[in-house]
Design an enzyme around this catalytic site. Sequence first.
Site, PDB file in Angstrom:
ATOM      1  N   LYS A  95      32.602 104.182  16.907  1.00 30.89           N
ATOM      2  CA  LYS A  95      31.697 103.433  17.797  1.00 30.89           C
ATOM      3  C   LYS A  95      30.643 104.329  18.434  1.00 30.89           C
ATOM      4  O   LYS A  95      29.455 103.993  18.477  1.00 30.89           O
ATOM      5  CB  LYS A  95      32.494 102.743  18.911  1.00 30.89           C
ATOM      6  CG  LYS A  95      33.305 101.555  18.472  1.00 30.89           C
ATOM      7  CD  LYS A  95      33.830 100.779  19.658  1.00 30.89           C
ATOM      8  CE  LYS A  95      34.848 101.541  20.472  1.00 30.89           C
ATOM      9  NZ  LYS A  95      36.128 101.714  19.798  1.00 30.89           N
ATOM     10  N   THR A  96      31.090 105.460  18.965  1.00 26.28           N
ATOM     11  CA  THR A  96      30.161 106.298  19.726  1.00 26.28           C
ATOM     12  C   THR A  96      29.072 106.878  18.831  1.00 26.28           C
ATOM     13  O   THR A  96      27.880 106.845  19.184  1.00 26.28           O
ATOM     14  CB  THR A  96      30.941 107.431  20.417  1.00 26.28           C
ATOM     15  OG1 THR A  96      31.875 106.859  21.330  1.00 26.28           O
ATOM     16  CG2 THR A  96      29.994 108.342  21.183  1.00 26.28           C
ATOM     17  N   GLU A 155      28.390 100.230  23.421  1.00 30.10           N
ATOM     18  CA  GLU A 155      29.683 100.092  22.762  1.00 30.10           C
ATOM     19  C   GLU A 155      30.470  98.944  23.396  1.00 30.10           C
ATOM     20  O   GLU A 155      30.390  98.726  24.600  1.00 30.10           O
ATOM     21  CB  GLU A 155      30.507 101.370  22.916  1.00 30.10           C
ATOM     22  CG  GLU A 155      29.935 102.556  22.206  1.00 30.10           C
ATOM     23  CD  GLU A 155      30.779 103.798  22.400  1.00 30.10           C
ATOM     24  OE1 GLU A 155      32.023 103.681  22.407  1.00 30.10           O
ATOM     25  OE2 GLU A 155      30.201 104.887  22.546  1.00 30.10           O
TER      26      GLU A 155
END
Length: 464
Positions: free
Chosen positions: A115-116, A159
Amino acid sequence: MLNGKRIHFIGVAGTGMSALAYICAEKGYEVSGSDIQENISTIRLKSKGVKIYRGHSPEHINDVDVVVVSSAIPPDNEEYVYAKSKNIPILHRSDLLAELTKEKKSIIVGGAHGKTTTTSMIALVLENNKTDPTIIVGGELEDIGGNAKLGSGEYLVAEGDESDGSILKLNPYILVVTNIDNDHLDYYENIENIKSTFLKVIEKVPEDGYVLLNLDCKNIRDIIGKIKDKKYYTYGFSNADFTADNIVLNSSGSEFDVYFRNVKLGRVKLKVPGRHNILNSLSAIGISYILGLDFEQTIKALEKFHGVQRRIQFKGVIENDVLVFDDYGHHPTEILATLETLRLYNRRLVVVFQPHRYTRTYFLSKEIADALSLSDVVILMEIYSAGEKPIPGVSSRNIYDEIKKKYPELEIYLVNDIVEAATKVKSVLRDGDLLLTLGAGNVWKVGEALLAQGKKDVNVEYSQ
């Protein structure tokens, strides 16, 4: 956005909390925060005029209008208890993020892994295309000088946290799902419940919005047939809308041709290594296509992406030409991706691993052991609890025993703390090794301690 002018964040040093505090300060709110630790995020907040308190006390929230907490704040926190007793409105971090996602066309990145980095790549692509997005990311992104930025453009990139189901509160205009995996089973109990949650988030995408899905993930393929009346694209290494071919992988990055439905768009060069980062970049290219952004500016943005702190981050070189890396990975899928990538260096791989949470160790010890088997030497620290209470019979020894049983040739050690880990590392390192500190807790301090003792000048060949 909020009723009231003064906002206080309990646990403000956390990545997600500090990013939201930064955005609120930029929006003109009077922001304060408290935490038991200071870090680069709190220092940055101080520079924006945010009042930071070390430690927690009811006095810190005497004059505030709203208190913001995360799931990491226990119900007996004295500021939390005081806020409840005084009827001060208390917002969960996800509620505040949900409000922000209503204000703009929000691009939400969800999934178990990646995600990051994916959020960061998308943010940089939008930045390079001069859309001036608002950015809220779960790591330190050097390209924007932190983990948050308030932009004037129409897009917000953030996110979505699926760990506690709070991603369901968000309002995505575009939803990216990087993968669905068997994580956070203490909350979901089984993979079917996780799939169901992502289907519910997809349902929240508006009629004019889009969904972008990683087709390489089996669990995503399982749910695609259940998506109704939503426009979606896919990315992956085969049979997807956005694909990569003619791939060249090396220790300092990768190159590949990118295709949209078998039509070549161009060649992409990345400074971050690993097939998983090619996948991450395909999602960013997909977002660029959906939004009609300039492709040349998009690949230029990806070419200058230097990565996110604690994601296969090169830290330096110590004596005897030992390379030191650090990574946040703690789920077996993440561990595997990291070790496969670092194998590209063709060096003996010494890994100091700190398991994250008792529940994950309980559910995934065998899978973690399998992933760590790609190492040459494993040094296991005790579990980083992240606030969880211990589970009887669950410790790092569970992983140790799995490895000894299934991979008896693998050199493995159990240690109790950072000092013991650093001492063991020094005793096992050989000339030319690659040392990786791995985990979501404070295992990175092992590498920092060794670097402080004998760091050589950084060799740019290894910098990312």
